[in-house]
Each structure stands twice: as C-alpha cells, then as structure tokens.
Enzyme design. Structure first.
Site, short mmCIF file in Angstrom:
data_model
loop_
_atom_site.label_atom_id
_atom_site.label_comp_id
_atom_site.label_asym_id
_atom_site.label_seq_id
_atom_site.Cartn_x
_atom_site.Cartn_y
_atom_site.Cartn_z
N GLY A 1 -5.04 -4.22 3.89
CA GLY A 1 -3.64 -4.16 4.29
C GLY A 1 -2.68 -3.91 3.16
CE LYS B 1 -9.31 -15.09 -10.20
NZ LYS B 1 -10.14 -15.18 -11.39
CB SER C 1 -12.82 -16.63 -13.01
OG SER C 1 -12.81 -16.83 -11.64
P1 ADP Z 1 -5.73 -0.82 3.68
O1 ADP Z 1 -6.31 0.51 3.85
O2 ADP Z 1 -5.37 -1.14 2.27
O3 ADP Z 1 -6.52 -1.90 4.31
P2 ADP Z 1 -3.73 0.17 5.44
O4 ADP Z 1 -3.42 1.43 4.77
O5 ADP Z 1 -4.60 0.20 6.63
O6 ADP Z 1 -4.34 -0.84 4.40
O7 ADP Z 1 -2.37 -0.53 5.78
C1 ADP Z 1 -2.19 -1.44 6.84
C2 ADP Z 1 -0.83 -1.29 7.43
O8 ADP Z 1 0.16 -1.72 6.52
C3 ADP Z 1 -0.48 0.15 7.78
O9 ADP Z 1 0.13 0.16 9.01
C4 ADP Z 1 0.49 0.55 6.69
O10 ADP Z 1 1.41 1.48 7.17
C5 ADP Z 1 1.15 -0.73 6.33
N1 ADP Z 1 1.55 -0.76 4.91
C6 ADP Z 1 0.79 -1.16 3.88
N2 ADP Z 1 1.47 -1.05 2.72
C7 ADP Z 1 2.68 -0.57 3.03
C8 ADP Z 1 3.84 -0.24 2.26
N3 ADP Z 1 3.88 -0.38 0.94
N4 ADP Z 1 4.92 0.24 2.90
C9 ADP Z 1 4.90 0.38 4.25
N5 ADP Z 1 3.85 0.08 5.03
C10 ADP Z 1 2.74 -0.40 4.43
#
Ligand code: ADP
Length: 777
Positions: free
Chosen positions: A346, A706, A663
């Site tokens: 996320g 962390k 760690s």
């Molecule tokens: P990951 O691949 O790192 O697990 P994702 O790309 O699937 O994460 O992101 C999850 C959700 O969070 C998506 O809907 C994305 O649009 C939103 N999101 C994550 N970072 C941001 C950001 N910096 N600005 C706007 N939306 C974000």
C-alpha cells in the site's frame, strides 16, 4: 581515293561491307559519294580520326568503292582485292595517304566448295530462325546470299569476335583457310545465338509464369475478399488465421513456424485431435504485436505533471523516474534500467507503475508473481503438454496488444523454486537486456523481442530475492507514509476516488479532518495506505446507502459518528506500555507491513540455569538471546549466579508474527540486564541494533520504517546504531522531529541511557527511575 580507317568490322575481299554513314564521315571528313573509290584499312586500336598516325594501321587492307548510300544512315562498300599497305603518310590535318600493292591469295577456293559451305551455313541460319516469328523474313534474307563472304559480311555485327580475330581472317593468304575460318566463326555465332535464345526464352518462360501466378493470386484474393465481405459470417477460421499471419509482421522464424502449423491445421481438418491446440497456438501467435514501435520523445514537464497528479509525496521516487525518462529520451530508447520498488504494502508501488505508463504514453500490464513456483509459469509449457499455455510474461504482452508496454512484475520477493525448476532464473532471462531480445517462451517456441518493454518489479523486501536477480535491478525504496502524509493522501486521492466510485458528490458527503486523522490513528495499522483506502471505501458505501434511501441530503462524518460509518471497532494499537517493570524493553522490528514496535519480556524463575525462548523467534533471534546472556554475565559478573540458580524465560509477545533478524540484539541484552539488576527501563525508550560479542552496536536495516512505527506507537526516545546515522536522511522530517533519536556505539552507552549501569547503588537506581518517570509525565 579515300583511305577509310575502320575498327572491329569484318573486312573481306569481293563482297559488300556494310558501314554506318557517320563512321565514314568521322573517319574521312566528308559525306560518302556513290561510286567513290575507297581503301579500307584496319586500325590496330580504336582511336579517333584526329589521333591516327602512320603506325595505327595493320599492313593489309582492301580496295573497293561505295556501292550504296542509304538515307537511313548506312552505306555499302563493294570490295575487290586485298592490298599491302607499303607506306602510309598522315598529314598534320589527319589526312591519310598510302602507297599500296596488290596482295595475291596463295590458293583459290573453287566455286563448288564455296557453294557447299554457303549452303551449309544458310541451312543452319534457317534452322536457327525456325519456329520464330521472324522465320519468313529470315528466309528472304538468307536466300540473297550466294557466297560465304557475303554471309559473313552481313553477319559481321552479330559476330562474337575481336578486332584482331577479324583482321586475322583478312590477313590469311590462303582462300581456303579463310573460308574455313569464316565457316567456324559463323557456326560459333549461331551456337551462341541459340544458347542465349534458349536462355532468354527459358528466363522469359519463368518470368511469364511468375507474372501469371501473381496475377492469379491477386485475382483470387480479390474475389475471396469480395466473398468474405458479402458473407462475413462464413469466413473460415483457417482463412482468418492465414490473413492474420500475413498481416502480423512477425519475424522470419515465427512466420515459418506459423506456416508449418497452419499447414498441419489444414491437414487435421476441424475434428482432428490436434485441431484445438493448433488453433489456439496460431491464434495466440497472431494476436501478439510483432511491430517495433518507434521510441517517442517524452515531454519531461508533462510526465512530471502526470506523476504529481496521481500520487502525493514520493518525491525521491518521482525524481528517479524523471531521470530515467530523460535518459531514455536522450538515448532514443524505450527502456532503461530495470527498477525494483521495495516497500510495505500500500505504499503505491504498483499504482505508480500505472502512472509511469501514463506519463510515457504507453500501455500498462501487471503480472503477479506471488506464489509462482514453477518455471513454466514464467516461460510457458511446451506445446506437447495437454493444456499447454504461454507463460505469464508473453500472456501479458498479448494482453497489452503492443510490444513495448510498461510491465509491472509484482511481488518478485514471493517467487519460490520447486522441483519444477527455478522461476527466478527464467525471470533473469526476461530481465537481462543481453538476452531478452530473443526471449523464447516454451509454448511459442519462437523468439520474441522483449527489449522495448519497460520493466518495473515490486517487492516487500529484498531479503528473499535471489542475488543475481537483485543485481540486474535498481532498487528504489518506498518508505511508507507518516500520519500527515497519509492525511494528505486520504484527502486528495483516496476519499475523492472512493466517492466517485459509489457516485456521491462533494456536497453529499463531508468528512472532517479530525475524522480522517482518527481513521489513520485508530482504524489502521500500516506503513502504506491500503487499509486507509479500505476504510474510505467502506465509509463511502455506508454513506451511499443513507443517501440512496433519501434519508439525508448531506452527511457529515466527524470523530463522533465515525464508528457508525466504518462499522468496525477501533484497532487495539500497540502503544507503549504504561507500567514499568524490570526485564521488559521496547524494541523495534521491521515487518513486511512496515515497522512495528515489540516488547521483549524476560523472567527469572527458580530452576537450574535453563533458557526458554518463546514467541515464534527465528534462529537468528535465538542466537542473539544466547549472545545477550553471555554479554550480561560478562558485564555483571556479580550477578552471574542468578543464571545458574534460575531458569531464564525470554518471550516476545504477538506469536502470530514470526520474528527474526539480528536487530533485536541490544533490546534482548538490555532486557536481561534490566531483569537481573532489577532496574526497570522506561517503555518509552525503544531501541534497535545488532550487537557483537565485544558489545559494539552494529548497523541494522529498515530504519525509516522502524522510526515511523515508533512514532505511531507514541515512543519518545529511540536508540539507534551510530553506524545508521546516514539513514536518517531517508526518515521524514515529521518523524525525526517527534522523536529523540540517540545514536549509540556500544552496549555500555545503551545500558547507561536506560539507567541500568551503576544501578548497584540503590540511590542511583531510584534517581534514574524517577527521572524517566518525570519525563513520561
Ligand atoms: P503497493 O503496490 O505498494 O502495495 P498500491 O500501488 O497497490 O500499493 O497502492 C494501494 C493504493 O494506495 C492505491 O489505490 C494507490 O492509488 C494508493 N496510493 C498509494 N500511495 C499513494 C500516494 N502517494 N498518493 C496517492 N495514492 C496512493
């Protein structure tokens, strides 16, 4: 008497010699007159009239007179005797005068012999023209010749003989030999003529067949197209495939393979055992894009704007991507180094891949590699298997419909190898620029060029990625977001998107800032924003129900009614403990979900020196525990009897999460030291660091995550290895400012920071503990 120098013309006595009028005029400087006496002399070399000298001629010529001058540009010289040129004088103006004497033949050719030879050559000539359209003309032409000389003279221009060979005939004194030479030359000429006629007619036949065939094909195609247009429903699958193969632009190897399988499909018919497989294969092959797309110049400002529009923050990541685009622009390439995004779930790794595709104006495809154990998943199954399929890479290429998509390979850290081969090594071939221009999927069995694909890999951790694969890629860390960043992401991106998805407008739903902050702090526990996104989605769904029922026009979500809309309990947050008791120390751990705080609990109970370790600890952590015990025994020798008289139990709560890594070294040591010295450590001091047997604090990984976890949990002070000081620049300001970060170099520093050292003196112990208590308040 006109002296006429000639070159490469067969000159014979007692016959007609044919010349072009312009050659005559050039050589002698006047227009030929009928009846004009001439001596034909043969030039050794083809030199212009002005450059002729006394030595330019061969010594034998022929006398004669101009018998015919034709308006079409040619004339005939009726020759008589051969002459010896005794002397030649060339005046400065190029005029040639000669003194000559008659040159007699050494023998004679009887008219009978001449007639015989002539008849032979004439019939050969007629044979030559037999069956051609000019047979009647040549008959008339051939019939006019009565001597061998006349035939030879008339055929002179077609003869394949050099100037020397021609002169040699004239210079021959024996009339009989001369006739033989002529005969030979004429037959040779005819043979050559025949060969070239055969050659040219064979070539002509080939050519005609080719033209005819292509005309028929074109006609058939045209008619078939007309039919197809009239009855689109009945265009046969085979025909459709045939057309697709032709139009696909596939490489030569692929085309050959496709043609081979198409022929097999034709032979199999509709009910053959292989029909389905062949059909699927050809359908797959022809649906790939085989065209090489031209590299596009990307407007950097526009790309920057798009990246900014889709994602909040992530400045470092965005800058790196812009750098890559700039390099691609300069090098006119479609791909550059392979990027590996590492970070908690996320944090936007996958979705920024989508934005990159948008910025580059390219297609986007995502391939999930989580749980892939079989090499065939990447590289496909061989066609001989029943149910064989292409691998995920080629499958994604087909879905994208282009040869240069932005391809996100998700979760490369979750690849695992099995008895079915190592998918990581197959992936290596996909990502290696040296090899991927001829990537051969087992199913396709023909090479496909992947060199224009823009590859992006994502992973939660680099630890489980095989080294060779990791070496191919450029790592970009996604650190996770601070609460303030999360708030911005929620307000600018997640909430508007969630509202749009359920069809409610800004007027219909208002979510207060405090409500959003509460969601972040009490309803999510993560480094990224995936949970936050889910909360926003569920909030909007609940609001949508109320609005759709028509109960309320505008919904206002505040901290008070938030729970109602989220329909869930707030999360039990792992916050720092309030109570203070010896043997418990707060540690910091890196997890795939970001960072987390953890407690190391220790307890002494009557026993015989056994050590018990519980709480799902990995091998490395168990080793750290042993190291910690040795260190404590060393630093507190007077207490070492405690270890032999008691059993020591070390426990790390939250058994559901497996924990490992070195760690926790200083945390374990501090906890044991705190226990045996009965000096409690303030739970608001968290620490992370590996420890050596000499008591040095060594560097650790995942510092930003962390520290953010410490901030979330409400920790005030954090002890970090001094060696990690440089990593602090990756930590968001907001986090740095909310924590007192103390770099430490050795165990003694740690113990004194925690108030353990010097605690033998009771007064010291009280003083220390009090200080911390005060600070806590
Ligand atoms: P990951 O691949 O790192 O697990 P994702 O790309 O699937 O994460 O992101 C999850 C959700 O969070 C998506 O809907 C994305 O649009 C939103 N999101 C994550 N970072 C941001 C950001 N910096 N600005 C706007 N939306 C974000």
């Amino acid at each position: 008497m006109t002296v006429l120098p000639i070159y490469n013309i067969l000159v014979l006595p007692n016959t007609d010699v044919y010349l072009r009028t312009d050659i005559f005029e050039d050589a002698v400087g006047h227009v030929p007159q009928k009846g004009e006496s001439v001596v034909l002399v043969v030039l050794r070399k083809d030199v212009p009239a002005q450059s002729v000298t006394e030595n330019s001629f061969y010594p034998i010529g022929v006398t004669g007179f101009v018998s015919e001058v034709h308006a079409e540009g040619w004339l005939a010289v009726r020759t008589a005797d051969r002459l010896n040129i005794d002397k030649a004088i060339v005046s400065p103006n190029g005029h040639v005068e000669i003194i000559t004497s008659v040159r007699e033949d050494s023998d004679t050719l009887s008219s009978h012999e001449d007639a015989q030879k002539t008849a032979g050559v004439k019939s050969a000539l007629l044979d030559f023209s037999k069956g051609t359209q000019w047979e009647p003309v040549s008959r008339a032409w051939v019939s006019q010749f009565s001597t061998l000389n006349s035939i030879a003279s008339a055929c002179s221009m077609w003869m394949d003989a050099s100037n020397e060979e021609r002169y040699a005939i004239l210079a021959e004194d024996s009339a009989q030999k001369r006739a033989e030479m002529l005969e030979k030359l004429l037959y040779e000429t005819l043979e050559i003529g025949k060969l070239s006629q055969e050659g040219s007619s064979a070539r002509q036949e080939d050519y005609q067949r080719m033209v005819r065939e292509s005309a028929i094909r074109k006609q058939m195609e045209y008619l078939q197209k007309e039919l197809d247009e009239m009855h689109p429903e009945s265009v046969s699958d085979i025909r459709r495939l045939e057309l697709k193969i032709r139009e696909s632009g596939m490489n030569e190897t692929a085309r050959q393979e496709a043609d081979k399988l198409l022929n097999r499909l034709k032979q199999e018919g509709t009910n053959g055992s292989e029909t389905g497989m062949l059909y699927n294969y050809l359908d797959f092959l022809t649906s790939l894009s085989w065209k090489k797309e031209a590299a596009q110049e990307i407007d950097l400002n526009e790309a920057e704007r798009i990246l900014e529009e889709d994602h909040f923050g992530l400045t470092k990541v965005k800058n790196r991507i812009i750098q890559q685009i700039a390099v691609m622009n300069l090098k006119k390439e479609q791909s550059g180094s392979i990027l590996l995004f590492i970070g908690a779930p996320g944090t936007g790794k996958t979705s920024i891949g989508q934005s990159i595709a948008r910025a580059l104006k390219r297609k986007y495809v995502r391939v999930s590699l989580g749980g892939v154990r079989d090499e065939a998943d990447i590289r496909g199954h061989r066609r001989t298997y029943i149910g064989a399929m292409p691998g995920r890479i080629m499958d994604a290429i087909q879905k994208s419909g282009v040869s240069n998509p932005v391809m996100v390979l998700d979760e490369v850290d979750k690849l695992s190898s099995s008895y079915n081969g190592d998918p990581a090594s197959a992936l290596l071939e996909v990502l290696d620029p040296e090899q991927n221009s001829t990537f051969t999927d087992h199913y396709m069995n023909v090479p496909y060029d992947l060199s224009d694909v823009f590859f992006i890999c994502t992973a939660n951790t680099a630890d489980t990625i095989p080294e060779p694969l990791l070496n191919r890629m450029e790592v970009i860390q996604f650190q996770g977001y601070t609460p303030i960043e999360k708030e911005q992401i929620a307000v600018r991106h997640l909430l508007p998107k969630a509202m749009e998805a359920v069809g409610i407008t800004k007027k219909q739903l208002r979510v207060s800032k405090n409500a959003i902050r509460l969601i972040i702090s009490d309803y999510t526990r993560e480094g990224g924003v995936r949970g936050l996104k889910k909360r926003m989605d569920s909030l909007c769904r609940t609001a949508a129900v109320s609005i759709a029922r028509g109960n309320i026009e505008t919904i206002s979500v505040t901290p008070k009614n938030l729970r109602e809309y989220l329909d869930m309990h707030p999360m039990r947050h792992r916050l720092v403990k309030e109570n203070v008791s010896p043997g418990i120390v707060t540690g910091l751990a890196w997890t795939a979900g970001g960072g987390e705080i953890l407690y190391i609990e220790t307890l002494l109970s009557k026993g015989s020196g056994q050590v018990l370790i519980t709480g799902q600890l990995g091998d490395v952590m168990k080793e750290s525990a042993r190291l910690a015990i040795s260190l404590v025994k060393h630093h507190f020798p007077e207490k070492s009897s405690l270890f032999s008289e008691n059993d020591l139990h070390i426990h790390v709560p939250d058994g559901a999460t497996p924990k490992d890594g070195p760690s926790a070294g200083i945390t374990l040591t501090t906890a044991i030291a705190s226990l045996i010295t009965s000096s409690p450590v303030d739970p608001q001091i968290a620490m992370t660091g590996e420890i050596s047997l000499r008591g040095d604090v060594l560097a650790i990984g995942g510092l930003p995550e962390k520290l953010m976890a410490a901030q979330r949990a409400g920790v005030k002070r954090v002890l970090i290895p001094a060696e990690n000081k440089d990593d602090l620049q990756d930590v968001p300001n907001e986090t740095r400012e909310s924590l007192e970060i103390i770099p430490v170099m050795n165990l003694l520093e740690v113990l004194s920071m925690c108030g353990i050292l010097g605690v033998e003196r009771a007064s010291d112990r009280v003083e220390h503990t009090d200080t911390w208590k005060e600070q806590k308040l």
